[in-house]
Design an enzyme around this catalytic site. Structure first.
Site, PDB file in Angstrom:
ATOM      1  N   HIS A 182      -7.444  -8.566  -2.375  1.00 35.57           N
ATOM      2  CA  HIS A 182      -8.737  -7.682  -2.292  1.00 35.57           C
ATOM      3  C   HIS A 182      -8.690  -6.298  -2.626  1.00 35.57           C
ATOM      4  O   HIS A 182      -7.681  -5.634  -2.683  1.00 35.57           O
ATOM      5  CB  HIS A 182      -9.096  -8.049  -0.711  1.00 35.57           C
ATOM      6  CG  HIS A 182      -8.224  -7.265   0.096  1.00 35.57           C
ATOM      7  ND1 HIS A 182      -7.202  -7.781   0.558  1.00 35.57           N
ATOM      8  CD2 HIS A 182      -8.326  -6.087   0.771  1.00 35.57           C
ATOM      9  CE1 HIS A 182      -6.497  -7.169   1.321  1.00 35.57           C
ATOM     10  NE2 HIS A 182      -7.153  -5.930   1.294  1.00 35.57           N
ATOM     11  N   HIS A 239     -10.938  -2.649  -1.305  1.00 37.02           N
ATOM     12  CA  HIS A 239     -11.813  -2.229  -0.201  1.00 37.02           C
ATOM     13  C   HIS A 239     -12.694  -1.549  -1.005  1.00 37.02           C
ATOM     14  O   HIS A 239     -12.368  -0.664  -1.841  1.00 37.02           O
ATOM     15  CB  HIS A 239     -11.029  -1.304   0.746  1.00 37.02           C
ATOM     16  CG  HIS A 239      -9.829  -2.103   1.649  1.00 37.02           C
ATOM     17  ND1 HIS A 239     -10.208  -2.531   2.875  1.00 37.02           N
ATOM     18  CD2 HIS A 239      -8.571  -2.454   1.194  1.00 37.02           C
ATOM     19  CE1 HIS A 239      -9.169  -3.196   3.275  1.00 37.02           C
ATOM     20  NE2 HIS A 239      -8.065  -3.322   2.306  1.00 37.02           N
ATOM     21  N   TYR A 298      -0.780  -9.809   0.618  1.00 29.85           N
ATOM     22  CA  TYR A 298       0.257  -9.323   1.426  1.00 29.85           C
ATOM     23  C   TYR A 298      -0.059 -10.067   2.886  1.00 29.85           C
ATOM     24  O   TYR A 298      -0.854 -10.286   3.398  1.00 29.85           O
ATOM     25  CB  TYR A 298       0.289  -7.739   1.427  1.00 29.85           C
ATOM     26  CG  TYR A 298      -1.150  -7.282   2.017  1.00 29.85           C
ATOM     27  CD1 TYR A 298      -1.205  -7.093   3.457  1.00 29.85           C
ATOM     28  CD2 TYR A 298      -2.257  -6.776   1.149  1.00 29.85           C
ATOM     29  CE1 TYR A 298      -2.387  -6.500   3.709  1.00 29.85           C
ATOM     30  CE2 TYR A 298      -3.107  -6.315   1.766  1.00 29.85           C
ATOM     31  CZ  TYR A 298      -3.407  -5.929   2.809  1.00 29.85           C
ATOM     32  OH  TYR A 298      -4.715  -5.566   3.534  1.00 29.85           O
ATOM     33  N   TYR A 314       1.017  -1.288   0.009  1.00 29.47           N
ATOM     34  CA  TYR A 314       0.007   0.172   0.045  1.00 29.47           C
ATOM     35  C   TYR A 314       0.822   1.409  -0.093  1.00 29.47           C
ATOM     36  O   TYR A 314       1.856   1.293   0.500  1.00 29.47           O
ATOM     37  CB  TYR A 314      -0.923  -0.040   1.344  1.00 29.47           C
ATOM     38  CG  TYR A 314      -2.023  -0.680   1.256  1.00 29.47           C
ATOM     39  CD1 TYR A 314      -3.199  -0.288   0.747  1.00 29.47           C
ATOM     40  CD2 TYR A 314      -1.872  -1.997   1.895  1.00 29.47           C
ATOM     41  CE1 TYR A 314      -4.394  -1.477   0.516  1.00 29.47           C
ATOM     42  CE2 TYR A 314      -3.213  -2.807   1.900  1.00 29.47           C
ATOM     43  CZ  TYR A 314      -4.248  -2.577   1.210  1.00 29.47           C
ATOM     44  OH  TYR A 314      -5.443  -3.185   1.171  1.00 29.47           O
ATOM     45  N   ARG A 344      -3.144 -11.720   3.596  1.00 26.61           N
ATOM     46  CA  ARG A 344      -4.463 -11.357   3.081  1.00 26.61           C
ATOM     47  C   ARG A 344      -4.662 -11.598   1.856  1.00 26.61           C
ATOM     48  O   ARG A 344      -3.594 -11.753   0.836  1.00 26.61           O
ATOM     49  CB  ARG A 344      -4.724  -9.733   3.370  1.00 26.61           C
ATOM     50  CG  ARG A 344      -4.720  -9.073   4.533  1.00 26.61           C
ATOM     51  CD  ARG A 344      -5.833  -9.259   5.563  1.00 26.61           C
ATOM     52  NE  ARG A 344      -7.246  -9.669   4.847  1.00 26.61           N
ATOM     53  CZ  ARG A 344      -8.215  -9.134   4.403  1.00 26.61           C
ATOM     54  NH1 ARG A 344      -8.067  -7.628   4.658  1.00 26.61           N
ATOM     55  NH2 ARG A 344      -9.224  -9.462   4.191  1.00 26.61           N
TER      56      ARG A 344
END
Ligand SMILES: [Fe+2]
Lengths: 208, 247
Positions: free
Chosen positions: B165, B167, B152, B113, B162
Protein backbone atom coordinates in the site's frame (compact mmCIF):
# COMPACT_ATOMS: atom_id res chain seq x y z
CA UNK A 1 -35.90 3.14 -12.24
CA UNK A 2 -34.88 6.77 -12.07
CA UNK A 3 -31.94 8.66 -13.45
CA UNK A 4 -28.66 8.32 -11.62
CA UNK A 5 -27.41 11.27 -9.60
CA UNK A 6 -23.92 10.40 -10.82
CA UNK A 7 -22.34 11.45 -7.56
CA UNK A 8 -19.11 9.95 -6.36
CA UNK A 9 -18.42 8.86 -2.80
CA UNK A 10 -15.61 10.38 -0.80
CA UNK A 11 -12.57 8.07 -0.70
CA UNK A 12 -12.82 6.05 2.50
CA UNK A 13 -10.43 7.20 5.20
CA UNK A 14 -7.69 4.88 6.45
CA UNK A 15 -5.48 5.30 9.48
CA UNK A 16 -2.38 7.48 9.14
CA UNK A 17 -0.46 4.59 10.71
CA UNK A 18 2.67 4.67 12.86
CA UNK A 19 4.88 6.07 10.10
CA UNK A 20 2.87 9.19 9.25
CA UNK A 21 6.00 11.26 9.89
CA UNK A 22 7.71 9.86 6.80
CA UNK A 23 5.14 11.50 4.57
CA UNK A 24 4.32 14.63 6.53
CA UNK A 25 7.33 15.66 8.64
CA UNK A 26 10.25 13.60 7.28
CA UNK A 27 12.95 15.90 8.64
CA UNK A 28 11.55 15.36 12.15
CA UNK A 29 12.49 11.67 11.95
CA UNK A 30 15.81 12.12 10.19
CA UNK A 31 14.89 11.97 6.51
CA UNK A 32 16.64 15.27 5.85
CA UNK A 33 17.58 15.21 2.20
CA UNK A 34 14.19 15.16 0.49
CA UNK A 35 12.50 18.43 1.56
CA UNK A 36 14.32 21.53 2.85
CA UNK A 37 11.91 21.80 5.79
CA UNK A 38 8.84 20.13 7.24
CA UNK A 39 5.60 21.79 6.18
CA UNK A 40 3.76 23.52 9.00
CA UNK A 41 6.62 23.32 11.48
CA UNK A 42 7.97 26.80 10.73
CA UNK A 43 7.32 29.06 13.75
CA UNK A 44 4.66 31.74 13.55
CA UNK A 45 6.38 34.81 12.04
CA UNK A 46 7.24 37.58 14.51
CA UNK A 47 5.47 40.05 12.19
CA UNK A 48 2.10 38.33 12.61
CA UNK A 49 -0.38 40.72 14.25
CA UNK A 50 -2.06 39.78 17.50
CA UNK A 51 -1.39 38.49 20.97
CA UNK A 52 1.22 35.78 20.92
CA UNK A 53 0.20 32.66 22.78
CA UNK A 54 1.34 29.11 23.39
CA UNK A 55 -1.04 26.19 23.01
CA UNK A 56 0.22 22.96 24.47
CA UNK A 57 -1.00 19.62 25.74
CA UNK A 58 -1.04 15.88 25.27
CA UNK A 59 -3.38 13.31 23.76
CA UNK A 60 -4.63 10.44 25.94
CA UNK A 61 -6.19 7.12 25.01
CA UNK A 62 -8.95 5.29 26.85
CA UNK A 63 -6.52 3.86 29.41
CA UNK A 64 -5.15 7.31 30.24
CA UNK A 65 -1.91 6.60 28.40
CA UNK A 66 -0.26 9.33 26.37
CA UNK A 67 -0.08 8.99 22.58
CA UNK A 68 3.47 9.37 21.31
CA UNK A 69 2.81 8.79 17.63
CA UNK A 70 0.05 11.27 16.81
CA UNK A 71 0.13 14.14 14.36
CA UNK A 72 -1.80 17.35 15.02
CA UNK A 73 -2.81 20.07 12.60
CA UNK A 74 -4.35 23.35 13.71
CA UNK A 75 -6.20 25.90 11.58
CA UNK A 76 -7.34 29.27 12.84
CA UNK A 77 -8.27 32.82 11.89
CA UNK A 78 -5.92 35.76 12.29
CA UNK A 79 -6.19 38.34 15.07
CA UNK A 80 -9.03 40.10 13.20
CA UNK A 81 -11.01 36.92 12.67
CA UNK A 82 -10.10 36.53 8.98
CA UNK A 83 -8.87 33.24 7.54
CA UNK A 84 -5.80 33.15 5.36
CA UNK A 85 -5.98 30.89 2.32
CA UNK A 86 -8.98 29.74 0.33
CA UNK A 87 -12.62 30.34 1.08
CA UNK A 88 -12.34 33.66 2.89
CA UNK A 89 -14.38 36.23 0.96
CA UNK A 90 -14.73 38.93 3.62
CA UNK A 91 -11.33 40.51 3.18
CA UNK A 92 -7.61 39.86 3.16
CA UNK A 93 -6.15 38.20 6.23
CA UNK A 94 -2.84 39.19 7.79
CA UNK A 95 -0.27 38.23 5.11
CA UNK A 96 2.23 37.32 7.83
CA UNK A 97 -0.02 34.80 9.50
CA UNK A 98 -0.18 31.31 7.94
CA UNK A 99 -3.23 30.13 9.92
CA UNK A 100 -2.15 26.49 9.59
CA UNK A 101 0.44 24.60 11.61
CA UNK A 102 1.30 20.94 11.82
CA UNK A 103 3.28 19.11 14.44
CA UNK A 104 3.99 15.54 15.50
CA UNK A 105 3.67 15.08 19.24
CA UNK A 106 6.97 14.49 21.02
CA UNK A 107 8.12 10.91 20.53
CA UNK A 108 8.83 10.34 24.23
CA UNK A 109 6.61 12.74 26.21
CA UNK A 110 3.72 13.04 23.75
CA UNK A 111 3.65 16.81 24.31
CA UNK A 112 2.70 19.18 21.49
CA UNK A 113 3.37 22.90 21.66
CA UNK A 114 2.21 25.48 19.13
CA UNK A 115 3.34 29.07 19.25
CA UNK A 116 0.68 31.10 17.52
CA UNK A 117 -1.50 34.17 18.00
CA UNK A 118 -4.91 34.42 19.60
CA UNK A 119 -7.54 34.39 16.84
CA UNK A 120 -10.33 36.91 16.47
CA UNK A 121 -14.00 36.09 16.22
CA UNK A 122 -15.47 34.52 13.09
CA UNK A 123 -19.17 34.64 12.18
CA UNK A 124 -21.41 31.60 12.22
CA UNK A 125 -23.48 31.18 9.01
CA UNK A 126 -26.43 33.01 10.60
CA UNK A 127 -24.31 36.04 11.43
CA UNK A 128 -23.84 35.42 15.14
CA UNK A 129 -20.24 35.60 16.27
CA UNK A 130 -18.46 32.43 17.25
CA UNK A 131 -16.12 32.65 20.22
CA UNK A 132 -12.42 32.66 19.33
CA UNK A 133 -11.33 29.10 18.64
CA UNK A 134 -8.68 26.96 17.01
CA UNK A 135 -9.61 23.95 14.88
CA UNK A 136 -7.70 20.77 15.72
CA UNK A 137 -7.33 17.73 13.47
CA UNK A 138 -5.76 14.63 14.99
CA UNK A 139 -4.53 11.53 13.20
CA UNK A 140 -2.56 8.56 14.48
CA UNK A 141 -2.21 4.82 14.38
CA UNK A 142 -5.52 3.38 15.58
CA UNK A 143 -7.57 6.40 14.46
CA UNK A 144 -9.52 5.32 11.38
CA UNK A 145 -10.95 8.73 10.46
CA UNK A 146 -9.10 11.92 11.40
CA UNK A 147 -10.70 13.58 14.45
CA UNK A 148 -11.91 17.19 14.27
CA UNK A 149 -12.33 19.26 17.37
CA UNK A 150 -11.97 22.86 18.54
CA UNK A 151 -10.13 24.58 21.33
CA UNK A 152 -11.89 27.55 22.94
CA UNK A 153 -10.28 30.07 25.30
CA UNK A 154 -10.94 30.02 29.05
CA UNK A 155 -10.50 33.79 29.29
CA UNK A 156 -13.45 34.44 26.94
CA UNK A 157 -16.39 33.38 29.15
CA UNK A 158 -18.90 35.79 27.62
CA UNK A 159 -18.04 34.85 24.04
CA UNK A 160 -18.04 31.16 24.93
CA UNK A 161 -21.47 31.55 26.54
CA UNK A 162 -22.81 32.95 23.26
CA UNK A 163 -21.00 30.53 20.97
CA UNK A 164 -23.36 28.65 18.61
CA UNK A 165 -21.31 25.45 18.67
CA UNK A 166 -20.89 25.29 22.42
CA UNK A 167 -24.60 26.07 22.72
CA UNK A 168 -25.37 22.93 20.72
CA UNK A 169 -23.73 20.63 23.24
CA UNK A 170 -26.48 18.76 25.07
CA UNK A 171 -24.34 17.34 27.84
CA UNK A 172 -23.16 20.60 29.37
CA UNK A 173 -20.81 18.66 31.61
CA UNK A 174 -18.74 17.94 28.48
CA UNK A 175 -18.34 21.58 27.38
CA UNK A 176 -15.17 22.09 29.46
CA UNK A 177 -13.42 19.45 27.33
CA UNK A 178 -13.23 22.13 24.62
CA UNK A 179 -12.06 25.02 26.79
CA UNK A 180 -8.42 25.62 27.64
CA UNK A 181 -7.61 27.67 30.71
CA UNK A 182 -5.09 30.47 30.48
CA UNK A 183 -1.97 30.77 32.56
CA UNK A 184 1.29 32.64 32.17
CA UNK A 185 4.43 30.81 31.13
CA UNK A 186 7.45 33.12 31.51
CA UNK A 187 5.18 36.06 30.78
CA UNK A 188 3.65 34.44 27.71
CA UNK A 189 -0.03 33.46 27.80
CA UNK A 190 -0.22 29.71 27.67
CA UNK A 191 -3.25 27.51 27.10
CA UNK A 192 -3.16 23.86 28.07
CA UNK A 193 -5.42 21.79 25.88
CA UNK A 194 -5.33 18.06 26.53
CA UNK A 195 -7.29 15.81 24.23
CA UNK A 196 -8.90 12.63 25.54
CA UNK A 197 -9.87 10.14 22.86
CA UNK A 198 -11.98 8.10 25.26
CA UNK A 199 -13.00 7.79 28.91
CA UNK A 200 -14.56 10.09 31.52
CA UNK A 201 -12.93 13.17 30.06
CA UNK A 202 -13.53 12.27 26.40
CA UNK A 203 -13.15 15.37 24.25
CA UNK A 204 -16.09 16.44 22.11
CA UNK A 205 -15.28 15.56 18.52
CA UNK A 206 -17.09 17.10 15.60
CA UNK A 207 -18.84 15.85 12.49
CA UNK A 208 -18.71 19.08 10.62
CA UNK B 1 -26.88 36.49 -14.03
CA UNK B 2 -25.08 36.57 -17.34
CA UNK B 3 -21.73 37.28 -15.75
CA UNK B 4 -22.15 34.55 -13.20
CA UNK B 5 -20.25 31.38 -14.15
CA UNK B 6 -23.08 29.56 -12.46
CA UNK B 7 -23.84 27.54 -10.50
CA UNK B 8 -21.62 28.82 -7.79
CA UNK B 9 -20.17 25.85 -5.94
CA UNK B 10 -18.96 27.51 -2.78
CA UNK B 11 -21.55 26.38 -0.28
CA UNK B 12 -21.26 24.00 2.63
CA UNK B 13 -19.73 20.59 2.05
CA UNK B 14 -21.95 17.55 1.75
CA UNK B 15 -22.21 15.74 5.03
CA UNK B 16 -19.58 13.06 5.40
CA UNK B 17 -21.17 9.63 4.89
CA UNK B 18 -19.94 7.96 8.06
CA UNK B 19 -21.38 4.59 7.04
CA UNK B 20 -19.01 4.55 4.05
CA UNK B 21 -15.90 5.19 6.16
CA UNK B 22 -14.56 2.75 8.74
CA UNK B 23 -16.09 3.34 12.17
CA UNK B 24 -13.76 4.56 14.91
CA UNK B 25 -14.03 1.27 16.81
CA UNK B 26 -12.79 -1.67 14.71
CA UNK B 27 -11.68 -4.24 17.31
CA UNK B 28 -9.91 -6.51 14.81
CA UNK B 29 -7.54 -3.57 14.40
CA UNK B 30 -6.54 -3.63 18.05
CA UNK B 31 -5.04 -0.16 18.39
CA UNK B 32 -8.44 1.32 17.56
CA UNK B 33 -9.96 -0.12 20.74
CA UNK B 34 -8.54 2.51 23.12
CA UNK B 35 -8.27 5.28 20.53
CA UNK B 36 -11.91 5.37 19.42
CA UNK B 37 -14.23 8.01 20.87
CA UNK B 38 -17.31 6.43 22.45
CA UNK B 39 -19.58 9.46 22.43
CA UNK B 40 -21.49 10.45 19.33
CA UNK B 41 -19.79 13.12 17.26
CA UNK B 42 -21.31 16.59 17.55
CA UNK B 43 -22.89 17.33 14.18
CA UNK B 44 -22.88 20.89 13.02
CA UNK B 45 -23.34 22.80 9.81
CA UNK B 46 -20.12 23.98 8.18
CA UNK B 47 -18.81 27.34 9.30
CA UNK B 48 -16.02 29.43 7.85
CA UNK B 49 -13.64 27.50 10.10
CA UNK B 50 -14.26 24.38 8.00
CA UNK B 51 -14.99 26.01 4.62
CA UNK B 52 -11.59 27.69 4.46
CA UNK B 53 -8.19 26.06 4.14
CA UNK B 54 -4.51 26.76 3.58
CA UNK B 55 -3.09 27.21 0.07
CA UNK B 56 0.10 25.50 -1.01
CA UNK B 57 1.96 26.92 -3.98
CA UNK B 58 3.74 24.96 -6.70
CA UNK B 59 6.85 26.98 -5.89
CA UNK B 60 7.40 24.98 -2.71
CA UNK B 61 7.97 21.80 -4.72
CA UNK B 62 11.44 20.57 -5.57
CA UNK B 63 12.09 18.94 -8.95
CA UNK B 64 12.36 15.44 -7.44
CA UNK B 65 9.52 15.72 -4.94
CA UNK B 66 7.39 13.35 -7.02
CA UNK B 67 10.19 10.92 -7.89
CA UNK B 68 10.74 8.48 -5.02
CA UNK B 69 13.17 6.48 -7.14
CA UNK B 70 15.58 9.45 -7.12
CA UNK B 71 14.65 11.92 -4.35
CA UNK B 72 16.66 10.18 -1.63
CA UNK B 73 19.11 8.23 -3.79
CA UNK B 74 22.86 8.77 -3.58
CA UNK B 75 24.50 5.75 -5.21
CA UNK B 76 21.84 4.59 -7.66
CA UNK B 77 18.11 4.21 -8.20
CA UNK B 78 15.91 2.77 -5.48
CA UNK B 79 15.49 -1.00 -5.79
CA UNK B 80 12.18 -2.53 -6.79
CA UNK B 81 9.56 -2.73 -9.52
CA UNK B 82 9.39 0.71 -11.13
CA UNK B 83 5.89 2.15 -11.19
CA UNK B 84 4.10 5.38 -11.97
CA UNK B 85 1.09 6.26 -9.82
CA UNK B 86 -1.21 8.85 -11.32
CA UNK B 87 -4.77 10.01 -11.02
CA UNK B 88 -7.12 12.87 -10.40
CA UNK B 89 -8.33 14.49 -7.24
CA UNK B 90 -12.07 15.05 -7.74
CA UNK B 91 -14.92 16.11 -5.53
CA UNK B 92 -18.11 14.09 -5.07
CA UNK B 93 -19.66 15.86 -8.06
CA UNK B 94 -16.76 14.75 -10.24
CA UNK B 95 -15.28 18.23 -10.44
CA UNK B 96 -11.45 18.36 -10.50
CA UNK B 97 -9.76 19.81 -7.42
CA UNK B 98 -6.81 21.86 -8.68
CA UNK B 99 -4.11 23.06 -6.31
CA UNK B 100 -4.60 20.16 -3.88
CA UNK B 101 -1.52 19.14 -1.91
CA UNK B 102 -1.06 15.37 -2.15
CA UNK B 103 1.57 13.82 0.13
CA UNK B 104 2.46 10.13 -0.08
CA UNK B 105 4.67 7.74 1.87
CA UNK B 106 5.42 4.06 1.71
CA UNK B 107 7.68 1.13 2.62
CA UNK B 108 10.46 0.03 0.31
CA UNK B 109 10.23 -2.93 -2.07
CA UNK B 110 10.97 -5.30 0.82
CA UNK B 111 8.22 -3.85 3.01
CA UNK B 112 10.56 -1.89 5.28
CA UNK B 113 9.96 1.72 6.32
CA UNK B 114 12.70 4.24 6.97
CA UNK B 115 11.61 5.07 10.53
CA UNK B 116 13.24 4.67 13.93
CA UNK B 117 10.24 2.76 15.25
CA UNK B 118 10.35 0.23 12.41
CA UNK B 119 11.60 -3.20 13.48
CA UNK B 120 10.89 -5.47 10.50
CA UNK B 121 13.99 -7.46 9.53
CA UNK B 122 13.68 -6.72 5.80
CA UNK B 123 16.64 -4.72 4.49
CA UNK B 124 16.77 -0.94 4.33
CA UNK B 125 17.36 0.35 0.80
CA UNK B 126 20.04 3.05 1.14
CA UNK B 127 18.62 4.80 -1.91
CA UNK B 128 15.01 4.92 -0.82
CA UNK B 129 13.52 7.50 1.56
CA UNK B 130 9.86 6.72 1.03
CA UNK B 131 8.15 10.10 0.77
CA UNK B 132 7.00 12.44 -1.97
CA UNK B 133 4.42 15.11 -2.75
CA UNK B 134 2.57 16.78 -5.59
CA UNK B 135 0.20 19.68 -6.09
CA UNK B 136 -2.60 18.90 -8.51
CA UNK B 137 -2.73 20.73 -11.84
CA UNK B 138 -5.69 22.62 -13.33
CA UNK B 139 -7.47 19.32 -14.03
CA UNK B 140 -6.83 17.98 -10.56
CA UNK B 141 -4.18 15.56 -11.79
CA UNK B 142 -1.13 14.36 -9.88
CA UNK B 143 1.52 11.81 -10.75
CA UNK B 144 4.66 10.35 -9.22
CA UNK B 145 7.25 7.69 -9.84
CA UNK B 146 8.24 5.17 -7.22
CA UNK B 147 8.93 1.49 -6.62
CA UNK B 148 6.13 -0.89 -5.73
CA UNK B 149 6.16 -1.29 -1.93
CA UNK B 150 6.33 -4.74 -0.37
CA UNK B 151 3.84 -6.29 2.02
CA UNK B 152 4.95 -6.32 5.65
CA UNK B 153 4.05 -8.01 8.93
CA UNK B 154 2.76 -5.92 11.81
CA UNK B 155 2.03 -6.58 15.46
CA UNK B 156 -1.73 -7.06 15.69
CA UNK B 157 -2.61 -10.71 15.38
CA UNK B 158 0.34 -13.09 15.61
CA UNK B 159 0.53 -13.33 11.83
CA UNK B 160 -1.03 -10.21 10.33
CA UNK B 161 0.42 -8.69 7.18
CA UNK B 162 -0.41 -5.43 5.51
CA UNK B 163 -1.09 -5.69 1.79
CA UNK B 164 1.21 -3.58 -0.37
CA UNK B 165 0.00 0.00 0.00
CA UNK B 166 0.89 3.66 -0.31
CA UNK B 167 -0.32 6.18 2.29
CA UNK B 168 -1.90 9.42 1.01
CA UNK B 169 -2.61 12.71 2.76
CA UNK B 170 -4.72 15.21 0.81
CA UNK B 171 -5.47 18.90 1.36
CA UNK B 172 -8.32 20.04 -0.83
CA UNK B 173 -9.79 23.53 -0.82
CA UNK B 174 -11.12 23.55 2.72
CA UNK B 175 -10.34 22.01 6.06
CA UNK B 176 -13.64 20.08 5.82
CA UNK B 177 -12.07 18.04 3.00
CA UNK B 178 -8.95 17.02 4.92
CA UNK B 179 -8.33 13.32 4.34
CA UNK B 180 -5.75 10.62 4.95
CA UNK B 181 -6.16 7.26 3.24
CA UNK B 182 -4.24 4.38 1.66
CA UNK B 183 -3.95 3.04 -1.87
CA UNK B 184 -3.85 -0.70 -2.60
CA UNK B 185 -2.89 -2.58 -5.75
CA UNK B 186 -5.17 -4.40 -8.18
CA UNK B 187 -5.14 -8.17 -7.82
CA UNK B 188 -3.63 -8.37 -4.33
CA UNK B 189 -5.39 -11.14 -2.35
CA UNK B 190 -3.99 -9.76 0.92
CA UNK B 191 -6.25 -6.70 0.72
CA UNK B 192 -9.16 -8.86 1.89
CA UNK B 193 -7.22 -10.32 4.83
CA UNK B 194 -6.18 -7.01 6.36
CA UNK B 195 -7.91 -5.85 9.59
CA UNK B 196 -7.25 -2.20 8.71
CA UNK B 197 -8.83 -2.50 5.26
CA UNK B 198 -11.68 -4.66 6.53
CA UNK B 199 -12.71 -1.93 8.96
CA UNK B 200 -14.28 -0.33 5.88
CA UNK B 201 -17.87 -1.58 5.97
CA UNK B 202 -18.49 -2.41 2.31
CA UNK B 203 -16.58 -4.23 -0.41
CA UNK B 204 -17.69 -1.51 -2.80
CA UNK B 205 -16.00 1.14 -0.65
CA UNK B 206 -12.79 -0.89 -0.32
CA UNK B 207 -12.61 -1.25 -4.09
CA UNK B 208 -12.47 2.53 -4.47
CA UNK B 209 -9.06 2.37 -2.74
CA UNK B 210 -7.67 -0.27 -5.12
CA UNK B 211 -5.62 1.30 -7.91
CA UNK B 212 -6.02 -0.21 -11.35
CA UNK B 213 -3.09 -1.43 -13.38
CA UNK B 214 -3.04 1.09 -16.22
CA UNK B 215 -1.29 -0.45 -19.17
CA UNK B 216 -1.94 2.60 -21.36
CA UNK B 217 0.10 4.78 -19.00
CA UNK B 218 3.08 2.45 -18.72
CA UNK B 219 6.40 3.39 -20.24
CA UNK B 220 7.43 0.44 -22.44
CA UNK B 221 10.57 -1.37 -21.24
CA UNK B 222 10.73 0.99 -18.27
CA UNK B 223 7.87 1.53 -15.81
CA UNK B 224 4.42 0.05 -15.06
CA UNK B 225 1.59 2.36 -14.12
CA UNK B 226 -1.34 2.38 -11.69
CA UNK B 227 -4.23 4.82 -11.74
CA UNK B 228 -5.63 6.04 -8.43
CA UNK B 229 -8.32 8.71 -8.30
CA UNK B 230 -9.04 10.36 -4.96
CA UNK B 231 -12.47 11.73 -4.11
CA UNK B 232 -12.90 14.59 -1.63
CA UNK B 233 -16.15 15.88 -0.17
CA UNK B 234 -18.30 17.83 -2.62
CA UNK B 235 -20.14 21.01 -1.77
CA UNK B 236 -23.50 22.57 -2.34
CA UNK B 237 -23.99 25.25 -4.89
CA UNK B 238 -25.22 28.52 -3.47
CA UNK B 239 -27.76 29.21 -6.21
CA UNK B 240 -31.02 30.43 -4.71
CA UNK B 241 -29.46 30.31 -1.27
CA UNK B 242 -29.92 33.30 1.00
CA UNK B 243 -26.66 34.02 2.67
CA UNK B 244 -25.89 36.49 5.37
CA UNK B 245 -23.63 39.27 4.26
CA UNK B 246 -20.06 38.48 5.03
CA UNK B 247 -20.35 34.72 4.63
FE1 LIG C 1 1.93 1.43 5.97
Amino acid sequence: MVQSLNRLQESPSQTAGPYVHIGTTPNFIGINSVYPEDLGLRPCPAEAKGERIIVTGQIFDGSGSVLRDALIEIWQADADGLYPGRGEHRGAADPNFPGWFRQPVDGSTGVYRFETIKPGQVPYPDGRKMAPHITFWIVARGINVGLHTRMYFGDEPAANEADPLLGRVELKVRVPTLIAERREDNGVPCYKFDIHLQGDKETIFLDI
Amino acid sequence: MRNEPAPNHNGAFYQRDRSWHPPAFTPDYKTSVLRSPKHALLSLTNTLSEMTGPVFGHSMLGPLDNDLIRNFATTGDAIGPRIIVHGQVLDEDGRPVPGALVEYWQANAGGRYRHKKESYLAAIDPNFGGCGRSITDEEGRYWFRTIKPGAYPWPNGVNDWRPAHIHFSIFGHAFAQRLITQMYFEGDPMIWQCPIVMGIPSKEAVETLVAALDRAATIPMDTLAYKFDIILRGRRSTMFENRMEGN
